[in-house]
Design an enzyme around this catalytic site. Sequence first.
Site, PDB file in Angstrom:
ATOM      1  N   HIS A 192       0.816  -1.219   0.000  1.00  0.00           N
ATOM      2  CA  HIS A 192       0.000   0.000   0.000  1.00  0.00           C
ATOM      3  C   HIS A 192       0.850   1.270   0.000  1.00  0.00           C
ATOM      4  CE1 HIS A 192       0.860   0.657   4.324  1.00  0.00           C
ATOM      5  NE2 HIS A 192       0.861  -0.670   4.371  1.00  0.00           N
ATOM      6  N   ASP A 193       0.328   2.296  -0.649  1.00  0.00           N
ATOM      7  CA  ASP A 193       0.896   3.650  -0.611  1.00  0.00           C
ATOM      8  C   ASP A 193       2.300   3.727  -1.202  1.00  0.00           C
ATOM      9  OD1 ASP A 193      -1.313   4.992   1.031  1.00  0.00           O
ATOM     10  OD2 ASP A 193      -0.712   3.362   2.366  1.00  0.00           O
ATOM     11  N   GLY A 220       5.130  -1.119   2.545  1.00  0.00           N
ATOM     12  CA  GLY A 220       4.303   0.060   2.409  1.00  0.00           C
ATOM     13  C   GLY A 220       5.085   1.364   2.390  1.00  0.00           C
TER      14      GLY A 220
END
Length: 258
Positions: free
Chosen positions: A120-121, A138
């Site tokens: 994520h991100d 992440g």
Amino acid sequence: MNSIHPTAIVSPKAKIGDNNKIGPFVIIHDDVEIGNDCEIGPHAVIYDGARIGNKVKIKQSASIAHVPQDLKFGNEESVFIIGDNTVIHEFVTLHRGTKETRMSRIGKNCLLMAYSHVAHDCEIGDNVILANGVQIAGHVHIEDYAIIGGMTPVHQFCKVGCHAMVGGGLRAVQDVPPYILCGDLPLRFAGLNVIGLRRRGFATQDIEALKKAYNYIYDKSFNVSQALKKIEEELIDNKHVQHVVEFIRSSKRGIIGK
């Protein structure tokens, strides 16, 4: 006209362009956008939030834009963006953003080999190669033309600079500056990526300026602040050296050692 295998499950709400090939047992969820001339292999799953460009190839059993593996994720809306001409091989897993950025992104002309993972991100630039089994945690930022060798994890919030090459079977827990080679455990600076830079058309004077800059940075008689000051006095007119200085000054995890 799209070619969709009769066993594929494609939401009528998904926005799909032209001339795409969607293979057997593919599942495409509602909030998905796919460009033109893409190929999606058998058993791939394209989840809500996927934003796929043109001429993207997704091989069998890949998982695109699944929910983040983050306990703070609250099912907020977010996306995973994939740029044009990127190739995603079998069993790759790509997770969309959390509330912090609401986005993960892979640029154009990238190659993600089998079993690699982008969490994520994350922000992955153009022309990046992740070899087999690379694990990107992440909030990682990887700049253009970086190459990461097989089975190497990159720690959350780390950065990998443009044109850098990280060896396989290693571990990156600090930032990897631009234009360099690195290897060994713990991960260490192993010189300028001269062959890669020459292949990409870097001028000799640029390569020499970068060599001199890194000689200062990894000279044990200087600390990093002293090295950057020396570089700014002598080499800052070179745009590539400027990028090195900006990268290091913005580093929050510190750069790898020698």
